[in-house]
Design an enzyme around this catalytic site. Structure first.
Site, short mmCIF file in Angstrom:
data_model
loop_
_atom_site.label_atom_id
_atom_site.label_comp_id
_atom_site.label_asym_id
_atom_site.label_seq_id
_atom_site.Cartn_x
_atom_site.Cartn_y
_atom_site.Cartn_z
N CYS A 84 0.76 -1.10 -0.08
CA CYS A 84 -0.04 0.02 -0.04
C CYS A 84 0.69 1.23 -0.03
CB CYS A 84 -0.75 0.07 1.19
SG CYS A 84 -1.96 1.47 1.32
N HIS A 114 -8.74 -3.63 -3.00
CA HIS A 114 -8.07 -2.93 -2.15
C HIS A 114 -8.32 -1.31 -2.01
CE1 HIS A 114 -3.74 -2.08 -0.29
NE2 HIS A 114 -4.16 -0.82 -0.77
N GLU A 115 -8.45 -0.76 -3.46
CA GLU A 115 -8.71 0.78 -3.49
C GLU A 115 -9.99 0.92 -3.02
OE1 GLU A 115 -6.14 2.27 -3.80
OE2 GLU A 115 -4.92 0.71 -4.48
N HIS A 147 -10.27 1.57 0.43
CA HIS A 147 -9.72 2.79 0.91
C HIS A 147 -10.91 4.03 1.03
CE1 HIS A 147 -5.29 2.86 1.45
NE2 HIS A 147 -5.15 1.98 0.41
ZN LIG Z 1 -3.71 1.03 -0.36
#
Ligand SMILES: [Zn+2]
Length: 195
Positions: free
Chosen positions: A108, A150-151, A154
């Site tokens: 990350c 993953h994004e 966020h």
């Molecule tokens: Zn990340």
């Protein structure tokens, strides 16, 4: 313009995001800046909270990874119809995740130097608008789906470290503290919490 990437410990990484309301030149230039920032940091995804903006916006490039793999490796990470994706996701929502899961290492940009195994769904269905604010509903698989998950996390205030069990969380605690204090080296500009 290359923007500083907000490091672990910054509150924007944990705050909820609001939807992008307008398709205007300000948003377009923010998206341009995010691509430039991500490629400069040698990343394959970047979400708006990582540049200090709590809006539902992220970008993903799995094509670079696809092109960097040998042909026989590609089948382990990519669906046969997927040659990698370069896409902007505005106001995205993952509406389905497969029961089939797989574990792979993830890094990350907000936590340089910490690569962790994360278990995620192999396939997802996601609804979103692209950079032209054209609404889309698409399925993705493999590494492309992993990067998107993953994004997307966020934009919900979730980091890949959240998936660690309590023992592993203890093991990385001091590393995370060093990241939040700006004591780790990164090859790109970062912003640190002032706490
Ligand atoms: Zn990340």
């Amino acid at each position: 313009m290359i923007l500083p990437i907000f490091a672990y410990g910054c509150s924007t990484l944990r705050q909820p995001c609001t939807d992008v309301q307008t398709n205007d030149s300000i948003v377009a230039s923010l998206i341009d800046d995010m691509w430039e920032t991500m490629y400069h940091a040698n990343g394959c995804g970047l979400a708006a909270p990582q540049i200090g903006r709590n809006i539902n916006l992220f970008i993903v490039d799995s094509r670079g990874t696809y092109e960097g793999l040998e042909a026989d490796q590609r089948q382990d990470f990519f669906d046969e119809n997927d040659k990698g994706l370069v896409e902007t996701f505005v106001n995205a929502n993952i509406v389905w995740r497969s029961g089939r899961v797989w574990t792979d290492d993830e890094g990350c940009l907000s936590i340089p130097g910490l690569v962790l195994p994360v278990t995620r769904s192999w396939s997802i269905k996601i609804e979103y608008s692209d950079q032209h604010f054209v609404k889309k509903s698409r399925f993705f698989d493999g590494l492309t789906a992993r990067m998107i998950q993953h994004e997307f996390d966020h934009t919900r205030g979730i980091l890949h470290t959240d998936y660690l069990n309590s023992l592993r969380k203890k093991l990385v605690k001091s590393k995370l503290k060093r990241v939040s204090k700006g004591l780790v080296k990164s090859a790109y500009p970062m912003h640190f919490s002032k706490r």
